[in-house]
Scaffold this motif. Structure first.
Motif: not given
Length: 282
Positions: A208-213
């Motif tokens: 969640f923290a590491g995905t550019y969404s």
């Protein structure tokens, strides 16, 4: 009447005890430990007679199921997965009329603040476990519910379908917030369920923290994929991600700008993104 009237029949059914609240305190040393669980049981089997005639000969009362939960806790909880399996196997293996048991557990977290003192916020994240047992191997599922996560940036939403009812503007920078419910099925039960659960939860957080969404759907897939990569025992991950909307407030009427710092946290309605990520068969 021991059989249904012509033209009618009994379909799938179960019964059990829901919401059994259990707190166990470990007092073996001056530094106490606490476990806080909510347990749900559901039993299936040869219960035609009680439905057709009210003959309860084969029915294990739900109050007995509740008492069994408390009695089994006397010897300790262990992992929530192991405790659920102990209960499920007991109900099926000791009662001929019961052929299948489903036991679900939610664990309520407490934070230690002293040797015998703890704190806990109301609501929030729960650790979950479910065991299905019908003789033979037990099917075990682990997961979390209502894990609140939020990214203040690195999230866009644009390029979506537009029709005559579309009013949502595209955005290149938004708050992405959700309350994750995730469950992963173990193809093989891990040797250390606690360690494996925490590895899966950490993988969820990292994804969640590491995905550019570019969409919450993209984030969902990234989370499921990361859990499967981290937890080799898991065969699939089921995810439910409600979109906790945050609306940028227009402060222009007060003569103020708003460079992405003041938001209204939305409640209802909300977008709900759900999906399953599976490991491909080898």
């Amino acid at each position: 009447m021991t059989t249904p009237a012509p033209g009618f029949t009994l379909g799938p059914n179960s019964y059990g005890k829901s919401g059994v609240r259990l707190v166990r305190v470990d007092r073996d040393t001056p530094r106490h430990a606490i476990r806080d669980l909510t347990v749900h049981t559901a039993l299936s089997g040869d219960f035609d007679a009680t439905h057709y005639t009210g003959d309860n000969t084969g029915v294990l009362p739900t109050d007995t199921q509740k008492n069994t939960v408390y009695a089994f806790a006397r010897d300790g909880i262990g992992t929530v997965e192991a405790f659920a399996e102990r209960l499920a196997r007991h109900f099926v293996d000791t009662t001929p009329s019961i052929t299948h048991a489903r036991v679900r557990i939610e664990e309520h977290p407490w934070t230690r603040v002293g040797d015998h003192s703890f704190s806990s916020g109301e609501g929030g994240e729960l650790r979950t476990a479910e065991v299905n047992y019908g003789g033979g191997a037990a099917a075990v599922t682990a997961g979390v519910r209502d894990l609140l996560l939020l990214n203040t940036t690195d999230s866009e939403f644009g390029g979506f379908l537009v029709d005559e009812y579309t009013t949502l503007p595209e955005t290149e920078d938004r708050i992405l917030a959700t309350a994750v419910t995730a469950a992963w099925d173990y193809a093989t039960v891990p040797a250390d369920p606690d360690k494996t659960f925490h590895a899966g939860r950490t993988a969820l957080l990292d994804a969640f923290a590491g995905t550019y969404s570019l969409s919450l759907q993209q984030t969902l897939y990234a989370v499921g994929e990361r859990i499967l990569k981290t937890v080799p025992e898991a065969g699939e991950v089921r995810l439910s991600l409600p979109n906790r909307h945050h609306y940028l407030q227009d402060l222009g009427r007060f003569g103020l700008d708003n460079p992405g710092v003041v938001f209204q946290a939305g409640d209802l309605p909300y977008g709900l993104i759900e999906g399953t990520v599976r490991r491909e068969a080898q």
